[in-house]
Design a protein around this motif. Structure first.
Motif, PDB file in Angstrom:
ATOM      1  N   VAL A 106       0.842  -1.199   0.000  1.00 10.67           N
ATOM      2  CA  VAL A 106       0.000   0.000   0.000  1.00 10.67           C
ATOM      3  C   VAL A 106       0.870   1.240   0.000  1.00 10.67           C
ATOM      4  CG1 VAL A 106      -1.722   1.322   1.271  1.00 10.67           C
ATOM      5  CG2 VAL A 106      -1.862  -1.161   1.234  1.00 10.67           C
ATOM      6  N   ASP A 107       1.822   1.259   0.908  1.00 13.72           N
ATOM      7  CA  ASP A 107       2.706   2.409   1.018  1.00 13.72           C
ATOM      8  C   ASP A 107       3.430   2.703  -0.288  1.00 13.72           C
ATOM      9  OD1 ASP A 107       2.659   3.922   3.209  1.00 13.72           O
ATOM     10  OD2 ASP A 107       4.206   2.819   4.327  1.00 13.72           O
ATOM     11  N   GLY A 108       3.878   1.634  -0.906  1.00 14.59           N
ATOM     12  CA  GLY A 108       4.684   1.800  -2.103  1.00 14.59           C
ATOM     13  C   GLY A 108       3.895   2.257  -3.318  1.00 14.59           C
ATOM     14  N   THR A 109       2.595   2.081  -3.293  1.00 13.67           N
ATOM     15  CA  THR A 109       1.816   2.383  -4.498  1.00 13.67           C
ATOM     16  C   THR A 109       0.854   3.548  -4.302  1.00 13.67           C
ATOM     17  OG1 THR A 109       0.232   0.718  -3.787  1.00 13.67           O
ATOM     18  CG2 THR A 109       1.889   0.029  -5.378  1.00 13.67           C
ATOM     19  N   ILE A 110       0.778   4.013  -3.076  1.00 22.23           N
ATOM     20  CA  ILE A 110      -0.265   4.975  -2.750  1.00 22.23           C
ATOM     21  C   ILE A 110      -0.054   6.310  -3.450  1.00 22.23           C
ATOM     22  CG2 ILE A 110       0.799   6.033  -0.719  1.00 22.23           C
ATOM     23  CD1 ILE A 110      -1.898   5.682   0.687  1.00 22.23           C
ATOM     24  N   ARG A 111       1.219   6.676  -3.672  1.00 20.37           N
ATOM     25  CA  ARG A 111       1.434   7.998  -4.263  1.00 20.37           C
ATOM     26  C   ARG A 111       1.588   7.928  -5.777  1.00 20.37           C
ATOM     27  NH1 ARG A 111       6.643   9.810  -1.022  1.00 20.37           N
ATOM     28  NH2 ARG A 111       6.123   8.149   0.427  1.00 20.37           N
ATOM     29  N   SER A 112       1.536   6.691  -6.312  1.00 21.76           N
ATOM     30  CA  SER A 112       1.591   6.615  -7.781  1.00 21.76           C
ATOM     31  C   SER A 112       0.233   6.198  -8.338  1.00 21.76           C
ATOM     32  CB  SER A 112       2.699   5.650  -8.204  1.00 21.76           C
ATOM     33  OG  SER A 112       2.552   4.413  -7.503  1.00 21.76           O
ATOM     34  N   ARG A 113       0.180   5.018  -8.908  1.00 22.56           N
ATOM     35  CA  ARG A 113      -1.063   4.687  -9.594  1.00 22.56           C
ATOM     36  C   ARG A 113      -1.903   3.639  -8.861  1.00 22.56           C
ATOM     37  NH1 ARG A 113       1.150   3.882 -15.335  1.00 22.56           N
ATOM     38  NH2 ARG A 113       0.430   1.776 -14.847  1.00 22.56           N
ATOM     39  N   GLY A 114      -1.470   3.285  -7.672  1.00 23.60           N
ATOM     40  CA  GLY A 114      -2.241   2.280  -6.952  1.00 23.60           C
ATOM     41  C   GLY A 114      -1.787   0.876  -7.291  1.00 23.60           C
ATOM     42  N   PRO A 115      -2.458  -0.121  -6.764  1.00 29.28           N
ATOM     43  CA  PRO A 115      -2.027  -1.511  -6.921  1.00 29.28           C
ATOM     44  C   PRO A 115      -2.100  -1.982  -8.377  1.00 29.28           C
ATOM     45  CG  PRO A 115      -4.212  -1.403  -5.957  1.00 29.28           C
ATOM     46  CD  PRO A 115      -3.700   0.003  -5.991  1.00 29.28           C
ATOM     47  N   HIS A 116      -1.159  -2.831  -8.696  1.00 28.33           N
ATOM     48  CA  HIS A 116      -1.168  -3.437 -10.023  1.00 28.33           C
ATOM     49  C   HIS A 116      -2.314  -4.436 -10.103  1.00 28.33           C
ATOM     50  CE1 HIS A 116       0.136  -5.821 -13.446  1.00 28.33           C
ATOM     51  NE2 HIS A 116       0.954  -4.809 -13.751  1.00 28.33           N
ATOM     52  N   GLU A 117      -2.905  -4.474 -11.267  1.00 31.97           N
ATOM     53  CA  GLU A 117      -4.102  -5.296 -11.453  1.00 31.97           C
ATOM     54  C   GLU A 117      -3.868  -6.766 -11.100  1.00 31.97           C
ATOM     55  OE1 GLU A 117      -7.098  -6.285 -15.068  1.00 31.97           O
ATOM     56  OE2 GLU A 117      -5.931  -4.431 -15.231  1.00 31.97           O
ATOM     57  N   LYS A 118      -2.671  -7.239 -11.529  1.00 29.28           N
ATOM     58  CA  LYS A 118      -2.331  -8.635 -11.328  1.00 29.28           C
ATOM     59  C   LYS A 118      -2.214  -8.968  -9.827  1.00 29.28           C
ATOM     60  CE  LYS A 118       1.045 -11.632 -13.554  1.00 29.28           C
ATOM     61  NZ  LYS A 118       2.325 -11.538 -14.309  1.00 29.28           N
ATOM     62  N   ASP A 119      -1.526  -8.036  -9.123  1.00 27.84           N
ATOM     63  CA  ASP A 119      -1.371  -8.217  -7.684  1.00 27.84           C
ATOM     64  C   ASP A 119      -2.716  -8.202  -6.988  1.00 27.84           C
ATOM     65  OD1 ASP A 119       1.385  -8.488  -7.469  1.00 27.84           O
ATOM     66  OD2 ASP A 119       1.656  -6.327  -7.732  1.00 27.84           O
ATOM     67  N   LEU A 120      -3.540  -7.306  -7.483  1.00 25.38           N
ATOM     68  CA  LEU A 120      -4.844  -7.157  -6.858  1.00 25.38           C
ATOM     69  C   LEU A 120      -5.647  -8.452  -6.966  1.00 25.38           C
ATOM     70  CD1 LEU A 120      -6.141  -4.911  -5.361  1.00 25.38           C
ATOM     71  CD2 LEU A 120      -7.245  -4.152  -7.455  1.00 25.38           C
ATOM     72  N   LYS A 121      -5.544  -9.085  -8.128  1.00 22.18           N
ATOM     73  CA  LYS A 121      -6.245 -10.353  -8.348  1.00 22.18           C
ATOM     74  C   LYS A 121      -5.793 -11.397  -7.326  1.00 22.18           C
ATOM     75  CE  LYS A 121      -9.334 -10.416 -11.456  1.00 22.18           C
ATOM     76  NZ  LYS A 121      -9.173  -9.461 -12.569  1.00 22.18           N
ATOM     77  N   LEU A 122      -4.449 -11.480  -7.169  1.00 21.47           N
ATOM     78  CA  LEU A 122      -3.902 -12.448  -6.220  1.00 21.47           C
ATOM     79  C   LEU A 122      -4.357 -12.142  -4.798  1.00 21.47           C
ATOM     80  CD1 LEU A 122      -0.273 -12.765  -7.627  1.00 21.47           C
ATOM     81  CD2 LEU A 122      -2.089 -14.501  -7.691  1.00 21.47           C
ATOM     82  N   PHE A 123      -4.351 -10.868  -4.523  1.00 25.57           N
ATOM     83  CA  PHE A 123      -4.739 -10.421  -3.185  1.00 25.57           C
ATOM     84  C   PHE A 123      -6.189 -10.806  -2.903  1.00 25.57           C
ATOM     85  CE2 PHE A 123      -6.074  -6.699  -0.420  1.00 25.57           C
ATOM     86  CZ  PHE A 123      -5.502  -7.215   0.730  1.00 25.57           C
ATOM     87  N   GLU A 124      -7.022 -10.564  -3.927  1.00 21.67           N
ATOM     88  CA  GLU A 124      -8.433 -10.880  -3.783  1.00 21.67           C
ATOM     89  C   GLU A 124      -8.625 -12.379  -3.546  1.00 21.67           C
ATOM     90  OE1 GLU A 124     -10.675  -9.063  -6.948  1.00 21.67           O
ATOM     91  OE2 GLU A 124     -12.539  -9.866  -6.098  1.00 21.67           O
ATOM     92  N   LYS A 125      -7.853 -13.142  -4.272  1.00 21.06           N
ATOM     93  CA  LYS A 125      -7.934 -14.590  -4.108  1.00 21.06           C
ATOM     94  C   LYS A 125      -7.581 -14.987  -2.675  1.00 21.06           C
ATOM     95  CE  LYS A 125      -7.096 -16.926  -8.481  1.00 21.06           C
ATOM     96  NZ  LYS A 125      -6.017 -17.426  -9.357  1.00 21.06           N
ATOM     97  N   TYR A 126      -6.522 -14.338  -2.184  1.00 22.08           N
ATOM     98  CA  TYR A 126      -6.072 -14.616  -0.817  1.00 22.08           C
ATOM     99  C   TYR A 126      -7.187 -14.315   0.184  1.00 22.08           C
ATOM    100  CZ  TYR A 126      -3.565 -13.935   3.597  1.00 22.08           C
ATOM    101  OH  TYR A 126      -3.163 -13.983   4.902  1.00 22.08           O
ATOM    102  N   LEU A 127      -7.799 -13.156  -0.015  1.00 18.95           N
ATOM    103  CA  LEU A 127      -8.891 -12.772   0.886  1.00 18.95           C
ATOM    104  C   LEU A 127     -10.015 -13.802   0.824  1.00 18.95           C
ATOM    105  CD1 LEU A 127      -9.168  -8.913   0.293  1.00 18.95           C
ATOM    106  CD2 LEU A 127      -8.176 -10.104   2.248  1.00 18.95           C
TER     107      LEU A 127
END
Length: 817
Positions: free
Chosen positions: A726-747
């Motif tokens: 979160v910290d690393g992406t908050i000031r740019s464009r936000g989470p990468h789509e691919k990562d987000l997918k994995l994250f969602e799966k984890y959740l």
DNA sequence: GTCGGCTTTGAG
DNA sequence: CATCGCTCAAAGCCGAC
């Protein structure tokens, strides 16, 4: 009335004169009578009792005459025999007349033969009440009202209740508050000895630090010859309580406690210790140790009195011209002086002991005196009770050491003493034997540092760590953490009640935190959960019983003193510990890493004192009013003001080192420069770490691969990863789509596995993060994107399964908006 | 070997 | 009635790099 002699005459009523010895208490006539009695033919024994009986018989005859002359034949007090204790209104004389004129008897003393039916008193010290526990004790109004009504009224209606332990509960029967009640904390703490001990200690430490700021103290340097006085009250609570209740601390075995059975003994006197009774024992156990039928006196706490006596004690120490007076606790201090002769030490010890005794109505302190902390401490052990001992290095013979036990050493308790004694064969029992152990084997036995400490201690020397209290007291007494512990009375049914309790605890801590002008960046939650084999209700009333402890800590990216952030974090941590609400027996919240709050005051408007002083007087008045109305303060501009560029730079620093930097800047240029180099290195290192984490996360082999999750048990690391993400992406464009997918799966996996608390935790952490970052980055795409993720991806996971939570309501409040 | 989190220990 | 088992600091231990 002429028949009454001075002593007995109501005219001679002396009210509640302090108790005198038997002989002292006699009037001249009485004394003559007594002597006459003694000298009379009764060669066997003419006791005090016999004397009184003789006298009572004479008195009864006089009373009878009185009644025949003045009585009106009324006998409402027939069968009643009263004894008047202490000062009463109406006085002893009037009561005497009232009773005997109406058929009753009046006793001039309390015999053991039970002729007295009622005791009349307006108030009764605790000691008396204990003595008279078997009598019917009532107020004088019983006599007056009975006379007025012309009949004997029930004495029970006039029973004398003590103002402390009997009237109070009746006046406020609602004071029994459970842990669910908002006032629980307050009530519990007001009666907890351990809470008081802790509080007193930190107050004393804070006071020490304040004094330090006012006027830098003279700190000895390590090469100086010093003399250490370790001064400590003998059984402080027991002595003070005994004194306050009119007991002689040397006469009866006394314990200080709340209850009667499974109540802790906070303090017991040396009389009680003769029977093996010790502090910390339960009252019931102690009572069983008393030899046949001998009474153990139970006294309550008098915290105000403890405080008062301590204050007088410290006043004496402060007035004694020591170099340093180091507070150890409410009843204990270490005082440092320069090189002194044995004679000088001797007179100091005597003077202090006499002085303290005189200002505390006879409480005694013992003193150990030597040229190191540890020796002073051991000398104190030797001197107790009610003594002092001055130890010279050269008189440290075998007798000295062999009479000390292993756990007499400071820092060695039950566990270590056991470890050490069992380490060699035959087992070590005293310090003389312990002196034979080599440094090496000690360290193997109890660890490196402790081994070294003990090795030095039995040679009369302090280790580096122990010496800090003398050579760097300011640092030593600085508060490094802040916490609250409650392990008594904890009985909850729902997590919602626990949430409320956490709120109250957090509020309690935050109030203190703000008072200290500090913020915290690390939180720890520790809970006590009922052990599987422990009964639901342990022996001690509302006690915790046998429990398993669990602790979990969290780091906050930015130090904070905000209620919302902290309480949310703690609640979420509590959920992650998965303790059923009904199993909870204790809870502790700690603020581990404290940092100075960047003074808000400097951001508030204020008037420079210099300017203010130079104003014309007539203007000042007007200005004053206005400043007051607006609550603006007059303040000297900080002399060592760091320039804004530096300030800004410091704000950007990792919080752990910010404090150091601020101090360093104010010192020398040289020190400043080297420090900055260090910091730069550290910053570079940290940046690197962040980049690594980010790269790792965004790369092909992301940790969030489902396959890895199944084996990955370290949730904290995952959390850290996510937060870095979160910290690393908050000031740019936000989470990468691919990562987000994995994250969602984890959740989803967490959710499917019913690990909802974990999802909740992730959710709360991210939302906290966003909250913390909102000031700086809320305009960034990344920030807005993360908000969207939180609301549209993470929250639905929670709400979809919220029925599995016990606190549905809580969730609604927090997330449904 | 170092770091950080959790536990243990002791103190009054 | 019971009963008021707190709160700080340091060191050890263990797993992850």
């Amino acid at each position: 009335m002429s028949g009454y002699n001075q002593e007995d005459s109501p005219l001679g009523n002396r009210g509640n004169v302090p108790e005198k010895s038997f002989l002292e208490s006699l009037s001249d006539d009485g004394l003559l009578d007594y002597i006459t009695g003694l000298s009379q033919e009764r060669s066997e024994q003419y006791s005090r009792e016999d004397y009184f009986h003789d006298k009572q018989r004479r008195q009864d005859r006089q009373d009878q005459e009185f009644r025949e002359r003045y009585g009106d034949g009324c006998d409402i007090f027939s069968g009643v025999s009263i004894y008047v204790n202490g000062f009463t209104k109406p006085g002893r004389m009037q009561l005497h007349e009232m009773v005997i004129a109406n058929g009753g008897k009046f006793a001039h003393f309390l015999s053991s033969k039970g002729q007295v039916s009622h005791i009349i008193a307006s108030n009764l010290p605790l000691k008396k009440r204990v003595e008279l526990a078997n009598y019917k004790i009532c107020r004088p109004e019983w006599i007056v009202d009975s006379l007025q009504r012309g009949k004997l009224l029930p004495w029970q209606d006039y029973a004398l209740l003590s103002d402390q332990d009997e009237i109070q509960p009746k006046l406020q029967p609602t004071t029994i508050v459970s842990c669910k009640h908002p006032e629980f904390l307050k009530q519990f703490f007001s009666k907890s000895r351990l809470h008081h001990l802790s509080n007193w200690k930190s107050d004393l430490r804070a006071e020490f630090c304040e004094k330090f700021l006012e006027k830098p103290l003279h700190i000895p340097s390590k090469n100086d010859d010093i003399t250490v006085f370790h001064i400590d009250f003998d059984c402080f609570f027991a002595s003070v309580s005994a004194m306050a209740n009119g007991f002689d601390i040397h006469a009866d075995p006394i314990v200080v406690c709340h209850g009667t059975k499974n109540s802790d003994i906070a303090s017991c006197n040396y009389e009680a210790r003769r029977y093996g009774i010790r502090n910390g024992m339960w009252v019931g156990t102690a009572e069983r140790m008393m030899p046949g039928g001998k009474r153990l006196v139970r006294l309550g706490y008098d915290f105000d009195q403890f405080e008062l006596m301590s204050k007088r004690f410290y006043q004496i120490l402060h007035d004694s011209q020591f170099q340093l007076v180091l507070p150890i606790s409410i009843d204990e201090a270490v005082c440092i002086a320069g090189n002194l002769s044995h004679m000088e030490c001797d007179s100091i010890c005597q003077r202090i002991r006499e002085h303290v005794s005189s200002v505390t109505n006879g409480c005694t302190v013992s003193i150990g005196c030597a040229n190191s902390l540890v020796l002073a401490r051991l000398a104190l052990k030797w001197s107790k009770p009610n003594g002092y001992r001055i130890v010279n290095c050269d008189e440290l013979d075998a007798t000295f050491w062999s009479n000390l036990k292993i756990d007499d050493l400071p820092g060695v308790g039950r566990s270590l003493a056991y470890k050490i004694s069992e380490y060699s064969n035959p087992p070590i029992g005293n310090l003389c034997e312990l002196r034979q152990m080599t440094l090496d084997s000690l360290q193997r036995c109890v660890g490196e540092k402790m081994g070294n400490k003990i090795y030095l201690a039995v040679r009369g020397k302090d280790d580096e760590e122990s010496g800090k209290i003398i050579y760097d007291p300011k640092q030593f007494f600085q508060r490094k953490s802040l916490s609250i512990d409650i392990n008594w009375g904890i009985r909850f049914d729902t997590i919602y009640e626990i949430d409320q309790f956490i709120d109250r605890c957090t509020q309690y801590l935050i109030d203190k935190l703000k008072e200290l002008n500090k913020k915290t960046s690390q939180l720890t939650l520790k809970i006590m959960k009922r052990s599987k084999d422990e009964s639901i209700e342990p022996p001690k009333y509302l006690g915790m019983g046998k429990c398993d402890p669990f602790a979990r800590s969290t780091r906050l990216g930015v130090p904070t003193d905000e209620f919302g952030i902290i309480t949310t974090e703690i609640k979420s941590t509590f959920r992650s510990l998965c303790c059923p609400p009904k199993e909870l027996r204790g809870i502790a919240i700690q603020f581990n890493k404290l940092e100075n709050s960047v003074s808000n005051q400097s951001k508030l408007p204020f008037v420079d004192a210099k300017i203010y002083q130079n104003l014309p007087n007539d203007v000042k008045g007007e200005i004053d009013q206005e400043l007051n109305r607006r609550k603006i303060k007059v303040k000297a501009t900080a002399a060592k003001r760091i320039n804004s560029y530096q300030e800004q730079f410091i704000q950007e620093l990792p919080t752990q080192i910010r404090n150091e930097v601020e101090n360093e800047i104010i010192i020398t240029n040289k020190a400043k420069r080297t420090k900055f180099d260090e910091i730069k290195e550290q910053i570079a290192k940290r940046q690197n770490e962040k980049m690594n984490a980010k790269a790792h996360f965004l790369g092909e082999t992301t940790v969030l691969l489902p396959i890895k999750f199944q084996n990955q048990t370290n949730f904290k690391r995952i959390i850290q990863l996510i937060l870095n993400w979160v910290d690393g992406t908050i000031r740019s464009r936000g989470p990468h789509e691919k990562d987000l997918k994995l994250f969602e799966k984890y959740l989803q996996r967490l959710s499917d596995a019913n690990r909802l608390p974990l999802v909740l935790r992730i959710c709360k952490l991210i939302s906290t993060k966003l909250e913390l970052r909102s000031e700086l980055f809320s305009h960034c795409n990344g920030f807005q994107e993360w908000e969207r993720v939180l609301l549209q991806i993470i929250l639905p996971k929670l709400n979809k399964n919220k029925h599995t939570f016990q606190t549905v309501r809580k969730l609604d409040i927090d997330f449904d908006t």
